[in-house]
Structures are given as structure tokens and as C-alpha cells.
Write a protein that holds these residues in place. Sequence first.
Motif, PDB file in Angstrom:
ATOM      1  N   GLU A  17      85.813 -45.945   6.406  1.00  0.00           N
ATOM      2  CA  GLU A  17      85.504 -44.429   6.790  1.00  0.00           C
ATOM      3  C   GLU A  17      84.926 -44.456   8.334  1.00  0.00           C
ATOM      4  OE1 GLU A  17      86.936 -41.955   5.670  1.00  0.00           O
ATOM      5  OE2 GLU A  17      87.564 -42.516   3.305  1.00  0.00           O
ATOM      6  N   GLU A  61      88.619 -29.128   7.044  1.00  0.00           N
ATOM      7  CA  GLU A  61      89.089 -28.770   5.859  1.00  0.00           C
ATOM      8  C   GLU A  61      89.977 -29.641   5.379  1.00  0.00           C
ATOM      9  OE1 GLU A  61      91.412 -25.461   3.460  1.00  0.00           O
ATOM     10  OE2 GLU A  61      91.150 -25.154   5.495  1.00  0.00           O
ATOM     11  N   VAL A  62      90.837 -30.236   6.371  1.00  0.00           N
ATOM     12  CA  VAL A  62      92.060 -31.024   6.098  1.00  0.00           C
ATOM     13  C   VAL A  62      91.379 -32.414   5.667  1.00  0.00           C
ATOM     14  CG1 VAL A  62      93.935 -32.505   7.127  1.00  0.00           C
ATOM     15  CG2 VAL A  62      93.967 -30.135   7.428  1.00  0.00           C
ATOM     16  N   LEU A  63      90.428 -32.760   6.593  1.00  0.00           N
ATOM     17  CA  LEU A  63      89.797 -34.030   6.391  1.00  0.00           C
ATOM     18  C   LEU A  63      88.615 -34.267   5.283  1.00  0.00           C
ATOM     19  CD1 LEU A  63      89.318 -35.117  10.298  1.00  0.00           C
ATOM     20  CD2 LEU A  63      91.061 -35.978   8.626  1.00  0.00           C
ATOM     21  N   GLY A  64      88.413 -33.153   4.728  1.00  0.00           N
ATOM     22  CA  GLY A  64      87.155 -33.169   3.976  1.00  0.00           C
ATOM     23  C   GLY A  64      86.060 -33.359   4.383  1.00  0.00           C
ATOM     24  N   LEU A  65      85.667 -33.032   5.590  1.00  0.00           N
ATOM     25  CA  LEU A  65      84.490 -33.202   6.117  1.00  0.00           C
ATOM     26  C   LEU A  65      83.668 -32.009   6.096  1.00  0.00           C
ATOM     27  CD1 LEU A  65      85.770 -35.237   9.227  1.00  0.00           C
ATOM     28  CD2 LEU A  65      84.825 -36.239   7.022  1.00  0.00           C
ATOM     29  N   SER A  66      82.132 -32.223   6.436  1.00  0.00           N
ATOM     30  CA  SER A  66      81.217 -31.298   6.585  1.00  0.00           C
ATOM     31  C   SER A  66      81.156 -30.815   8.063  1.00  0.00           C
ATOM     32  CB  SER A  66      79.993 -31.489   5.937  1.00  0.00           C
ATOM     33  OG  SER A  66      79.188 -32.441   6.738  1.00  0.00           O
ATOM     34  N   ARG A 136      89.324 -40.652  12.293  1.00  0.00           N
ATOM     35  CA  ARG A 136      88.747 -40.546  10.789  1.00  0.00           C
ATOM     36  C   ARG A 136      90.072 -39.963   9.972  1.00  0.00           C
ATOM     37  NH1 ARG A 136      83.886 -39.882   8.365  1.00  0.00           N
ATOM     38  NH2 ARG A 136      84.648 -39.499   5.934  1.00  0.00           N
ATOM     39  N   SER A 138      91.630 -40.525   5.687  1.00  0.00           N
ATOM     40  CA  SER A 138      91.606 -41.362   4.593  1.00  0.00           C
ATOM     41  C   SER A 138      93.166 -41.392   3.751  1.00  0.00           C
ATOM     42  CB  SER A 138      90.586 -40.581   3.679  1.00  0.00           C
ATOM     43  OG  SER A 138      89.181 -40.283   4.012  1.00  0.00           O
ATOM     44  N   GLY A 141      94.637 -38.780   1.552  1.00  0.00           N
ATOM     45  CA  GLY A 141      94.510 -37.309   2.332  1.00  0.00           C
ATOM     46  C   GLY A 141      95.927 -37.007   2.571  1.00  0.00           C
ATOM     47  N   THR A 148     101.567 -35.667   2.242  1.00  0.00           N
ATOM     48  CA  THR A 148     100.350 -36.782   1.908  1.00  0.00           C
ATOM     49  C   THR A 148     100.784 -37.953   2.680  1.00  0.00           C
ATOM     50  OG1 THR A 148     101.949 -37.679   0.072  1.00  0.00           O
ATOM     51  CG2 THR A 148     100.390 -35.873  -0.587  1.00  0.00           C
TER      52      THR A 148
END
Length: 254
Positions: A17, A61-66, A136, A138, A141, A148
Motif C-alpha cells: 500500500e 471514498e473510492v479508495l477507502g481512504l481518510s 494508491r 488496492s 477495489g 472491480t
Amino acid sequence: MRPEYPDPVLVLLPPSETKAAGGDGAPLSLAGLSHPELNETRRALVDALSTVADDVPRSLEVLGLSERQVDEVQRNAELWTSPTAPALERYTGVLYDALDVGSLESAERKQADARLAVASALFGLVRGTDSIPAYRLSGGGSLPELGTLRGVWRPVLEPVLASADDLVVDLRSGAYAALAKVGGAVEVRVLSEDASGKRKVVSHHNKSHKGRLARALACAPDEPASIEDVLDVASEAGLDVEREADRKLCVVVR
């Protein structure tokens, strides 16, 4: 010019990551990457990832990040313009610390570049000398318009991996193994064993011991050509490896 690779053992590594920043290579050129048959898919993914980066909240949101990881979105926005670095120097973290390509002698590094490949959510498969930017994304994702990554990569990546004529040692983690199956590959897992003999999967040991095995296979003076050769190389590197099945090995950490 893209390097030509013979058909040695192919050791498939998971990416990380985290990526090293910067680099001294020219901006991304897909034509310079190995496995050019993947370039159409690579271009679609790079374009989609850099486009969604224009909308920072949506990209997080798409990447699942804060929100604290907004710098990762900026990296994606600059995929076509940022400097590049060789793939084996771009990826960081526990596995790559154990692999430690920076300490390899010249001949060993040449072998590592030929024998090791990284399963990438963005580029599919990259060799050690392939110059790539920091990014970045994953493996588990998905991206707007494309869906997908498993659905994107499987149809194009599986034929590439199926064309590997010689031994394939698969060290990928689950999300990246799902991007493409490799029939006949030697699969490796890492288990920790306590004093009672009970075994369980432990993330840190998994990554560090796979890195050690990858380094040993990269540096082996003779080309590993069978699962028995992998066992021998692992043993010489001080790893406790057991054969669980015909094509499955287990590294045991006691």
C-alpha cells in the motif's frame, strides 16, 4: 528500451500500500513497461484513477481512504507527470524491507529483476526495472466506469501468467491472487507456531518471511526449476519450510 527477459523462475510478489516518494526517472511511459499486451488495460486504469482524483472527496471514498491521506489522491492526480522509479525500489514496507534490493550485488540485482515480478492493481504485472510512479490503488477495489479490478484484470492478465513456461512461485496476498489465477504455480503461505504446536496466520511474519524467501530465490546462483529447488533454497536461507501438498509450501515461524 524495454528489457528482454528469459524464462527463469517467476516469483510473484504482492505490492505494498505504501510507496516510496519521488524518483529520478522520466514520467510514465507505458511503452517502456514489460508485458506490453497489458498496456491497453493499464492506460484505461491510469486514466480512470487520475480522473477520479480531480474530485478529492469522491476519490477518498473510492479508495477507502481518510481525509488524512489526501496526499495519496494527489499522487494519483499526477500519474502521467510525476517522476518514476524502478518497481522494486518503488514498493516499500515489511516484505520489501526483508527483500532489501538496495543491498544486492550487481549480479544478484540482475537476477532479481529477471526473476521477480510484482502483481499491481494499476499495472497488472511489473518487473523489477519497470519505471512506475507512486500511486494508491488496492487490488480488492473498483473504479468508476470500469468496475472491480478483478473483473478488469482477469481476462487480460491470466493469459500473460499462463504463458510462463517455467516454475512460478506465487507469494501474492489474497486480493492480488484474485486478479488472475496461475495454474500450476507453487503457492506459499506463512504460519506462526506457538509452544503448543498451534499454528495461525500472522500478518507481520507473513510479509517478512515472504520477503526473505523472495530474496533467497532472487539470489540463488542456480536457476530454481522445481518445488524441490525452492525447498532447498529456502532451507539454505534459514527458513523452515514444509511441503503441504503437491504445489503448496508452508513457511513455519516458531
